[in-house]
Design a protein around this motif. Structure first.
Motif, PDB file in Angstrom:
ATOM      1  N   THR A   1       0.836  -1.205   0.000  1.00 36.16           N
ATOM      2  CA  THR A   1       0.000   0.000   0.000  1.00 36.16           C
ATOM      3  C   THR A   1       0.867   1.250   0.000  1.00 36.16           C
ATOM      4  OG1 THR A   1      -1.751  -1.164   1.174  1.00 36.16           O
ATOM      5  CG2 THR A   1      -1.817   1.232   1.236  1.00 36.16           C
ATOM      6  N   TYR A   2       1.899   1.278   0.862  1.00 32.51           N
ATOM      7  CA  TYR A   2       2.802   2.431   0.883  1.00 32.51           C
ATOM      8  C   TYR A   2       3.549   2.574  -0.435  1.00 32.51           C
ATOM      9  CZ  TYR A   2       2.314   3.599   5.850  1.00 32.51           C
ATOM     10  OH  TYR A   2       1.863   4.005   7.058  1.00 32.51           O
ATOM     11  N   ALA A   3       3.964   1.451  -1.020  1.00 34.00           N
ATOM     12  CA  ALA A   3       4.694   1.521  -2.288  1.00 34.00           C
ATOM     13  C   ALA A   3       3.800   2.055  -3.403  1.00 34.00           C
ATOM     14  CB  ALA A   3       5.229   0.145  -2.654  1.00 34.00           C
ATOM     15  N   TYR A   4       2.527   1.719  -3.363  1.00 35.89           N
ATOM     16  CA  TYR A   4       1.624   2.160  -4.428  1.00 35.89           C
ATOM     17  C   TYR A   4       1.121   3.584  -4.215  1.00 35.89           C
ATOM     18  CZ  TYR A   4      -1.951   2.076  -7.981  1.00 35.89           C
ATOM     19  OH  TYR A   4      -2.704   2.366  -9.080  1.00 35.89           O
ATOM     20  N   LEU A   5       0.665   3.896  -3.016  1.00 38.94           N
ATOM     21  CA  LEU A   5       0.090   5.214  -2.746  1.00 38.94           C
ATOM     22  C   LEU A   5       1.127   6.260  -2.359  1.00 38.94           C
ATOM     23  CD1 LEU A   5      -3.133   4.320  -0.757  1.00 38.94           C
ATOM     24  CD2 LEU A   5      -2.942   5.017  -3.146  1.00 38.94           C
ATOM     25  N   GLY A   6       2.242   5.852  -1.860  1.00 39.83           N
ATOM     26  CA  GLY A   6       3.257   6.803  -1.426  1.00 39.83           C
ATOM     27  C   GLY A   6       3.173   7.039   0.072  1.00 39.83           C
ATOM     28  N   ILE A   7       4.013   7.940   0.531  1.00 37.56           N
ATOM     29  CA  ILE A   7       4.068   8.262   1.956  1.00 37.56           C
ATOM     30  C   ILE A   7       2.810   9.042   2.324  1.00 37.56           C
ATOM     31  CG2 ILE A   7       5.387   9.478   3.707  1.00 37.56           C
ATOM     32  CD1 ILE A   7       7.888   8.887   2.075  1.00 37.56           C
TER      33      ILE A   7
END
Length: 159
Positions: A55-61
Motif C-alpha cells: 500500500t505504501y509503495a503504491y500510494l506513497g508516503i
C-alpha cells in the motif's frame, strides 16, 4: 497557508496497531495444539506487513504538510508511525522553477523543480491521501506562488 492531512495520522496508527494485534494473536493461536491451531496457520503475520508495504509503495508516503506562509516554502512528507523515512524540503520561493500536480491515477503527486547551489533539482511528494478539497487548495496555492514568481521575473535569484 498550511495544507496538511495530519488528521489521518491517528486513524493510520490505529489500523496498523490492530493489524499487529491480530497478527500476534494469529501466531499465538497457530502455535497451540488442536483443531483451532490447525485452522489458524499464522499467515497474517506475513500477509499484513506485505499489505502495508504494498500500500505504501503504491500510494506513497501518507502524511503530507505544505506550508507556504513565509518566503521559504516548507514541504514535508513522512509515515504515520514516525519521520524516519520521510522527506523534508525547505526552498526559497524565488528559487522555484515550476510545480506540477499529477492527479490522473490513484497515486497523486506534487512535483516541484527548484534551483539549489546553481543546479536544478526535482522532488516528488505523494499527495494520494489528501482529500479533493485539500488538493484543490494546494493547486490554488501552487498557482498563487507561480503567479507571484512570474510577476517578479525581473529579479535575480540569490542562491
Amino acid at each position: 497557508m498550511s495544507i496538511h492531512n495530519q488528521n489521518i495520522k491517528n486513524a493510520l496508527r490505529t489500523v496498523i496497531g490492530i493489524m499487529v494485534v491480530v497478527a500476534v494473536i494469529d501466531v499465538i493461536i497457530a502455535n497451540t495444539s488442536g483443531s483451532l491451531g490447525a485452522f489458524f496457520k499464522g499467515y497474517s503475520a506475513v500477509i499484513f506487513p506485505v499489505m502495508v508495504v504494498a500500500t505504501y509503495a503504491y500510494l506513497g508516503i501518507p502524511i503530507f504538510n505544505f506550508d507556504s506562509d513565509s518566503e521559504v516554502l516548507h514541504i514535508q512528507s513522512h509515515f504515520a508511525l514516525g519521520r524516519l523515512f520521510g522527506k523534508e524540503l525547505y526552498v526559497p520561493k524565488a528559487n522555484i522553477v515550476s510545480f506540477s500536480i499529477d492527479r490522473k491515477r490513484i497515486r497523486k503527486r506534487l512535483t516541484i523543480r527548484y534551483i539549489k547551489n546553481g543546479h536544478e533539482f526535482s522532488e516528488k511528494f505523494g499527495i494520494s491521501l489528501l482529500g479533493n478539497k485539500k488538493i484543490e487548495e494546494l493547486a490554488r496555492q501552487v498557482e498563487l506562488i507561480q503567479s507571484t514568481k512570474d510577476t517578479q521575473s525581473g529579479t535575480h535569484l540569490f542562491i
